[in-house]
Design a protein around this motif. Sequence first.
Motif, short mmCIF file in Angstrom:
data_model
loop_
_atom_site.label_atom_id
_atom_site.label_comp_id
_atom_site.label_asym_id
_atom_site.label_seq_id
_atom_site.Cartn_x
_atom_site.Cartn_y
_atom_site.Cartn_z
N ARG A 73 25.40 10.56 25.57
CA ARG A 73 24.37 9.56 25.88
C ARG A 73 23.27 10.16 26.76
O ARG A 73 22.08 9.95 26.53
CB ARG A 73 25.00 8.36 26.60
CG ARG A 73 25.75 7.42 25.65
CD ARG A 73 26.07 6.10 26.35
NE ARG A 73 26.98 6.30 27.49
CZ ARG A 73 28.31 6.30 27.38
NH1 ARG A 73 28.89 6.11 26.19
NH2 ARG A 73 29.07 6.46 28.44
N GLU A 74 23.68 10.98 27.71
CA GLU A 74 22.69 11.57 28.62
C GLU A 74 21.81 12.58 27.88
O GLU A 74 20.60 12.64 28.09
CB GLU A 74 23.41 12.25 29.79
CG GLU A 74 22.52 12.62 30.95
CD GLU A 74 21.97 11.39 31.68
OE1 GLU A 74 21.01 11.57 32.46
OE2 GLU A 74 22.48 10.25 31.48
N SER B 54 13.35 11.01 26.15
CA SER B 54 12.38 10.80 27.24
C SER B 54 11.69 12.06 27.72
O SER B 54 10.63 11.99 28.33
CB SER B 54 13.07 10.13 28.43
OG SER B 54 14.09 10.96 28.95
N GLY B 55 12.28 13.24 27.46
CA GLY B 55 11.65 14.46 27.94
C GLY B 55 12.28 14.94 29.22
O GLY B 55 13.49 14.82 29.43
N ALA B 56 11.46 15.45 30.13
CA ALA B 56 11.97 16.09 31.35
C ALA B 56 12.72 15.12 32.25
O ALA B 56 13.77 15.44 32.80
CB ALA B 56 10.82 16.74 32.12
N GLU B 57 12.18 13.89 32.42
CA GLU B 57 12.81 12.91 33.31
C GLU B 57 13.50 11.85 32.47
O GLU B 57 12.87 11.15 31.68
CB GLU B 57 11.75 12.27 34.21
CG GLU B 57 12.36 11.30 35.23
CD GLU B 57 11.30 10.71 36.12
OE1 GLU B 57 11.60 9.74 36.84
OE2 GLU B 57 10.16 11.22 36.11
N THR C 293 14.99 8.43 31.78
CA THR C 293 14.81 7.07 32.32
C THR C 293 15.94 6.17 31.85
O THR C 293 16.67 6.48 30.91
CB THR C 293 13.47 6.50 31.81
OG1 THR C 293 13.55 6.37 30.38
CG2 THR C 293 12.31 7.41 32.18
N GLU C 294 16.07 5.04 32.53
CA GLU C 294 17.08 4.06 32.15
C GLU C 294 16.79 3.50 30.76
O GLU C 294 17.69 3.21 29.99
CB GLU C 294 17.14 2.93 33.18
CG GLU C 294 17.72 3.36 34.50
CD GLU C 294 19.13 3.91 34.36
OE1 GLU C 294 19.92 3.38 33.54
OE2 GLU C 294 19.44 4.93 35.03
#
Length: 556
Positions: free
Chosen positions: A528-529, A536-539, A541-542
């Motif tokens: 999932r992570e 989302s890319g580098a960051e 998000t929830e």
Amino acid sequence: MLTALSIANIVLIERLDLEFEAGLGVLTGETGAGKSILLDALGLALGMRADTALVRQGADRAQVTASFAPPASGTALAALLADNDIALDPGEPLLIRRTLKADGGSRAFVNDQPCSAALLREVGGHLVEIHGQHDDRGLLAPAGHRALLDAYARADTGAVAAAHAAWRAAEERLAAARAAIAEATRDREWLEHCVAELRALAPQPGEEAELAEARAAMQKGERIAGDLGAIMEAFDGSAGGPALLRGAARRLDRLAGDHPLLAEALASLDRAIIDADEAETKLHEAARAMEYDPDRLEAAETRLFELRAMARKHGVQPDELAALTDDLAARLDAIEGGSAGLAKLEAAVAESAAAYTHAATALSDQRAKAAARLDAAVAGELAPLKLDAARFRTLVERLPAERWGADGIDRVEFLIATNPGAPFAPLAKIASGGELSRFILALKVALAEEGGADTIIFDEIDRGVGGAVASAIGERLARLAGAGKQLLAVTHSPQVAAKGAAHFVIAKSSEGTVTRTSVHALDEAGRREEIARMLSGAEVTEEARAQAERLLEVAA
């Protein structure tokens, strides 16, 4: 099926041990993390070119070991291994190992038996197909298209191969008969002369030995004739030894009763008479056997010399002359009866050629029908893969008669046209990297279980696409994996990654001046992570995590 991969000192990979299972496995990671290194390592094990640049800096050698499920008996791979005396232990994996020295040179092993790089490539071709941006194997090779179509058609090609073998054997028998008759015809006059000469001589097996023995006996008789005559004179007439002994015995017989010694003397004299008679008989027999007759001796010598001269002429032993006569006569007879024999052989060739043509034509018709079905099946897969304008065609082309073979009378090749109105051409010449991978996927899905290696690797098949197309790619990869194949997909698409039964993440890390690439299998939370990162890319998000959760739920 690939079950394990062990890599040591390949570029940024210091040490890596991975295990694989059936189904769809996906490999993800940041750009530049080293996904291509993993494929290069596997390629090295499968027989690709050994480039010393693959050896990790500071290491003296690199090594890759790949473990595969044992091939089933009766398969082409099992036959290939058996032909090269590579043993397969029941239930044990098939191990392939390749070592590469930093200063050049590599060694390859299959089940710990050394093998050539060429054999390793051949074995690897049966085990794994790799499709990517620079694919030069698998479905791009026209040489394998005919076999794939035959498997798709479930065609029995054995009958055609057997008919072709029978046809070629009949042609070889006819050619041999024609050559033999042509040779005999060229030598006809010589054969006629030899047969007449030999038949006039009429040699018999064992005759030379008999003549040589008789000649030797007569020559001895000539040498001892004088002595033998003088000896025999001692036995002849009233003055001969035997006559004198008989006279003495008659007189002694009248006196034998007067003294015991006289009786004993008479017995000895009787024995001497018997021995003398026997000696006389032997002498007469010897004289007859060794009788010297100049005419007889000359006749025996003449015959003996003729036999030996004829044997030297033909390069055989005198006892072989009779068999030679029969052999040359048979060759001469073959010239007379050759036309009838050739007619039968020519009829056999025509019959076997007709049988082959009938079987090969039936196979060709079966191929044409299967090609139409395959074209329709591939066409149904193209639109969802964003290849709407593309067309696929399976070419089944009749070969000229001189190129007919055990595989039949057709040339088969998969062709595509990527734009409306564009001509059809081979896959590798038209499609771009991303298109090529998607074409191959569509074809693989259409072929399903028919032919090919059990392990298929797609390298960035989703390059340049996303959304629904990426989802369609993932669905087809999962479907193909569910058809008894093992698929490994290097992907940047979260939609594709979510379809995997197993998920590996490839990462690169640095400690000072040392950079390493590592690969880890992810659990559900890790998946999932990773998919959230891809979204989302580098960051992360929830929102990305929630979307990743939805993708995984849909895939399940």
